[in-house]
Write an enzyme that holds these catalytic residues in place. Structure first.
Site, PDB file in Angstrom:
ATOM      1  N   ASP A 144       0.858  -1.196   0.000  1.00 15.76           N
ATOM      2  CA  ASP A 144       0.000   0.000   0.000  1.00 15.76           C
ATOM      3  C   ASP A 144       0.884   1.233   0.000  1.00 15.76           C
ATOM      4  O   ASP A 144       1.983   1.224   0.562  1.00 15.76           O
ATOM      5  CB  ASP A 144      -0.907   0.014   1.231  1.00 15.76           C
ATOM      6  CG  ASP A 144      -1.925  -1.112   1.226  1.00 15.76           C
ATOM      7  OD1 ASP A 144      -2.433  -1.443   0.138  1.00 15.76           O
ATOM      8  OD2 ASP A 144      -2.226  -1.663   2.303  1.00 15.76           O
ATOM      9  N   ASP A 178      -7.123  -1.369  -4.434  1.00 14.59           N
ATOM     10  CA  ASP A 178      -8.170  -1.008  -3.473  1.00 14.59           C
ATOM     11  C   ASP A 178      -9.084   0.066  -4.057  1.00 14.59           C
ATOM     12  O   ASP A 178     -10.302   0.028  -3.878  1.00 14.59           O
ATOM     13  CB  ASP A 178      -7.545  -0.482  -2.175  1.00 14.59           C
ATOM     14  CG  ASP A 178      -6.714  -1.522  -1.457  1.00 14.59           C
ATOM     15  OD1 ASP A 178      -7.019  -2.720  -1.585  1.00 14.59           O
ATOM     16  OD2 ASP A 178      -5.749  -1.132  -0.773  1.00 14.59           O
TER      17      ASP A 178
END
Length: 199
Positions: A144, A178
């Site tokens: 991420d 995401d």
């Protein structure tokens, strides 16, 4: 939207997702942060579990999660194929394609990154290190990097439960995959009547 166009759309999202993750993984040390704007930063973190960093406890928790993701992606893939076959609306096919691409992007991390990269703690990770990766097949961590701390500060004392505490909005760190899932779900909710028209 045809299956061919949906597939090209998915490939494009996967390329953007994986290129960004591989760049971050090989150019940032875990926890390293670059401030783009006050409200947007590139922050390298690794997610070992589900959304928001939640985990399935136990020795086989990570393996169970990865296998569940693989089963889920098969279901989403069938949903996409069936939607195209039944000539579903462009909104529906686009949304499912986004969800599929996002789920598949994070599955690549979970399945392969443990054997493709070495550890990022205090060092830059290398691709296909001679000594082997930081984990095994199905035990990779999701990369991420997108962080949007839109507001940070102490909450007013009059707020029950959280008054006086330091708070950051929006705190989760996420990635392109995401984002694709979020946009896909949002399209299905916002354009529900167009995505699922009544006969």
């Amino acid at each position: 939207m045809s299956l061919k166009k949906a597939t090209l759309f998915i490939i494009l999202i996967l390329l953007i997702d994986q290129i960004s993750k591989i760049y971050i993984k090989t150019h940032f040390v875990l926890g390293e942060e670059v401030k783009v704007f006050d409200w947007f930063r590139i922050l390298f973190v690794e997610n070992e579990g589900m959304a928001w960093g939640a985990k399935i406890p136990g020795q086989y928790g990570k393996l169970i999660l990865t296998l569940f993701r693989l089963v889920a992606i098969c279901g989403i893939g069938y949903w996409l194929w069936d939607s195209v076959r039944k000539k579903g609306s462009a909104i529906l096919v686009s949304a499912v394609a986004l969800i599929f691409a996002g789920a598949f992007g994070n599955i690549i991390d979970s399945v392969f990154y443990g054997i493709l990269f070495n550890d990022s703690h205090g060092q830059l990770a290398t691709f296909l290190p001679e000594a082997g990766g930081y984990g095994t097949l199905f035990h990779g961590k999701v990369v991420d990097m997108l962080y949007f701390p839109l507001w940070s500060g102490y909450l007013p004392d009059w707020i029950p439960g959280w008054g006086g505490q330091y708070f950051t909005f929006f705190e989760p760190v996420f990635n392109i995959a995401d984002s694709a899932i979020t946009v896909g779900v949002a399209l299905l909710i916002i354009f529900n009547k167009k995505a699922f028209p009544k006969e």
